[in-house]
Design a protein around this motif. Structure first.
Motif, PDB file in Angstrom:
ATOM      1  N   LEU A   1       0.807  -1.374  -0.380  1.00  0.00           N
ATOM      2  CA  LEU A   1       0.109  -0.510   0.154  1.00  0.00           C
ATOM      3  C   LEU A   1       0.641   1.438  -0.264  1.00  0.00           C
ATOM      4  O   LEU A   1       1.764   1.152   0.920  1.00  0.00           O
ATOM      5  CB  LEU A   1      -0.915   0.070   1.237  1.00  0.00           C
ATOM      6  CG  LEU A   1      -2.455  -1.459   1.322  1.00  0.00           C
ATOM      7  CD1 LEU A   1      -2.673  -1.053   2.687  1.00  0.00           C
ATOM      8  CD2 LEU A   1      -2.853  -0.915   0.579  1.00  0.00           C
ATOM      9  N   ALA A   2       0.367   2.100  -1.272  1.00  0.00           N
ATOM     10  CA  ALA A   2       0.982   3.812  -0.872  1.00  0.00           C
ATOM     11  C   ALA A   2       1.037   3.571   0.365  1.00  0.00           C
ATOM     12  O   ALA A   2       0.326   3.372   0.972  1.00  0.00           O
ATOM     13  CB  ALA A   2       0.497   4.316  -2.006  1.00  0.00           C
ATOM     14  N   ILE A   3       2.163   4.914   1.049  1.00  0.00           N
ATOM     15  CA  ILE A   3       2.106   5.585   2.239  1.00  0.00           C
ATOM     16  C   ILE A   3       1.975   6.794   1.784  1.00  0.00           C
ATOM     17  O   ILE A   3       2.896   7.753   1.695  1.00  0.00           O
ATOM     18  CB  ILE A   3       2.901   5.107   2.787  1.00  0.00           C
ATOM     19  CG1 ILE A   3       3.298   3.743   3.460  1.00  0.00           C
ATOM     20  CG2 ILE A   3       2.746   6.103   4.611  1.00  0.00           C
ATOM     21  CD1 ILE A   3       4.533   2.808   3.791  1.00  0.00           C
ATOM     22  N   THR A   4       1.317   7.641   2.885  1.00  0.00           N
ATOM     23  CA  THR A   4       1.084   9.160   2.945  1.00  0.00           C
ATOM     24  C   THR A   4       1.434   9.232   4.247  1.00  0.00           C
ATOM     25  O   THR A   4       0.543   8.872   5.201  1.00  0.00           O
ATOM     26  CB  THR A   4      -0.317  10.164   2.597  1.00  0.00           C
ATOM     27  OG1 THR A   4      -0.304   9.676   1.282  1.00  0.00           O
ATOM     28  CG2 THR A   4      -0.584  11.361   2.554  1.00  0.00           C
ATOM     29  N   VAL A   5       1.837   9.947   4.269  1.00  0.00           N
ATOM     30  CA  VAL A   5       2.023  10.894   5.939  1.00  0.00           C
ATOM     31  C   VAL A   5       2.098  12.465   6.098  1.00  0.00           C
ATOM     32  O   VAL A   5       2.325  12.994   5.353  1.00  0.00           O
ATOM     33  CB  VAL A   5       3.331  10.689   6.824  1.00  0.00           C
ATOM     34  CG1 VAL A   5       4.632  10.887   5.994  1.00  0.00           C
ATOM     35  CG2 VAL A   5       3.960  10.605   8.310  1.00  0.00           C
ATOM     36  N   GLU A   6       1.138  13.050   7.304  1.00  0.00           N
ATOM     37  CA  GLU A   6       1.050  14.097   7.464  1.00  0.00           C
ATOM     38  C   GLU A   6       1.483  14.038   8.431  1.00  0.00           C
ATOM     39  O   GLU A   6       2.142  14.195   9.296  1.00  0.00           O
ATOM     40  CB  GLU A   6      -0.635  13.995   7.860  1.00  0.00           C
ATOM     41  CG  GLU A   6      -0.812  15.631   8.776  1.00  0.00           C
ATOM     42  CD  GLU A   6      -2.058  15.882   9.197  1.00  0.00           C
ATOM     43  OE1 GLU A   6      -3.404  15.424   8.459  1.00  0.00           O
ATOM     44  OE2 GLU A   6      -3.013  15.796  10.317  1.00  0.00           O
ATOM     45  N   VAL A   7       2.719  15.701   8.217  1.00  0.00           N
ATOM     46  CA  VAL A   7       2.869  16.889   9.084  1.00  0.00           C
ATOM     47  C   VAL A   7       2.281  18.427   8.862  1.00  0.00           C
ATOM     48  O   VAL A   7       1.554  18.741   8.274  1.00  0.00           O
ATOM     49  CB  VAL A   7       4.435  17.106   8.298  1.00  0.00           C
ATOM     50  CG1 VAL A   7       5.097  15.880   8.224  1.00  0.00           C
ATOM     51  CG2 VAL A   7       4.226  17.634   6.715  1.00  0.00           C
ATOM     52  N   ARG A   8       2.618  18.389  10.186  1.00  0.00           N
ATOM     53  CA  ARG A   8       1.636  20.042  10.928  1.00  0.00           C
ATOM     54  C   ARG A   8       3.277  21.028  11.397  1.00  0.00           C
ATOM     55  O   ARG A   8       2.336  21.936  11.566  1.00  0.00           O
ATOM     56  CB  ARG A   8       1.258  19.088  11.960  1.00  0.00           C
ATOM     57  CG  ARG A   8      -0.096  18.265  12.460  1.00  0.00           C
ATOM     58  CD  ARG A   8      -0.104  17.628  13.859  1.00  0.00           C
ATOM     59  NE  ARG A   8       1.270  16.835  14.800  1.00  0.00           N
ATOM     60  CZ  ARG A   8       0.429  15.903  15.185  1.00  0.00           C
ATOM     61  NH1 ARG A   8      -1.042  16.095  15.952  1.00  0.00           N
ATOM     62  NH2 ARG A   8       1.568  15.585  15.853  1.00  0.00           N
TER      63      ARG A   8
END
Length: 285
Positions: A197-204
């Protein structure tokens, strides 16, 4: 009925549930008032300017619920429409026209509203490389219709649900303790479960961005609630090594500024949760 990009089983199930909800054991008003042998025609009238969506769905509803009706289509999905336009004409038993009227209108008004709003967002970023994405902020059980409408309006679909992409968001990071731990746990899980699965990571903030850049092993970095100026700074740090996405606080008024930063994707929940239905009606012709 087969429609490209739409799961036929899901579509049939939706129509069956919608019929059961609305029709029950019969349209008793029409059965009482309208002669069974009466024939008629009705036009699908457009009463707002926008983008039409749901014509193919209407055909599927007719085929499943009232195959005795014929449809003459004048405007296809994706057509720009104005007040007074006629999308299609139904012909056949009058009782059948009345039986199918509300189901078709409810679906098409909603889908056309989403397609119209999406088209406005797409027009705002015309000429730029950015892709406009929808989100999971959809009506439960209607997601496939709403994402279908986004495509008709010229937008792109993001993940379908929780199962078809990894998206590490703020709550995942907070529950794990930090962003690098969250990424590592995801990598362990994908190997253990033999999933690709492709991985997206959110950064704040920039600190989380630096941690992600140090860790790597993701496909996309989502810059959440960054200003356009902050995104430009972030993109200079990312240096094209990962796909980039802007999300949070993005409106029609500031969309162009975000798109001009050079970010690859912009995701907008408003496409499916803040639209206004397009006014349509089905009237005897």
């Amino acid at each position: 009925m087969r429609i490209e990009g739409i799961d036929a089983v899901e579509l049939e199930d939706f129509i069956n549930r919608a019929i059961k909800e609305d029709l029950g054991d019969g349209d008793h008003t029409s059965l009482a008032c309208i002669d069974e042998a009466a024939q008629g025609t009705a036009n699908l009238l457009v009463k707002d300017a926008g983008v039409l969506a749901g014509v193919e769905l209407a055909k599927a509803i007719l085929a499943q619920l009232t195959p005795e009706l014929s449809i003459e289509v004048f405007l296809e999905d994706g057509a720009k429409v104005a007040v007074g336009d006629i999308a299609f004409r139904l012909s056949g038993p009058s009782q059948s026209i009345l039986k199918v009227e509300r189901l078709i209108l409810n679906c098409m008004q909603r889908m056309s509203g989403i397609a119209s709003l999406t088209a406005r967002y797409v027009e705002e970023v015309a000429g730029l490389k950015v892709q406009l994405l929808d989100t999971r902020k959809t009506t439960p059980t209607l997601r496939f219709l709403e994402k279908w409408a986004v495509r008709i309006g010229g937008g792109n679909n993001y993940r379908t649900g929780l199962y078809d992409r990894i998206m590490i968001k703020d709550n995942h990071i907070d529950f794990c303790g930090d962003v690098q731990t969250a990424i590592q746990q995801v990598l362990f899980y994908l190997v253990a479960e033999n999933k690709d699965l492709a991985i997206t990571v959110e950064v704040r903030d920039m600190a989380e961005l630096e941690a992600v850049l140090e860790m790597g092993q993701v496909d996309r970095i989502m810059l959440d609630n960054f200003s356009p100026a902050e995104i430009k700074t972030a993109l200079a740090k990312i240096k094209g090594e990962f796909e980039t996405e802007a999300s949070g606080g993005i409106t029609l008024e500031n969309l162009r500024a975000y798109a001009e930063t050079g970010v690859d994707f912009i995701s907008v929940g408003a496409l499916t949760h803040s639209f206004q239905s397009l006014d349509l009606s089905l009237k005897k012709s």
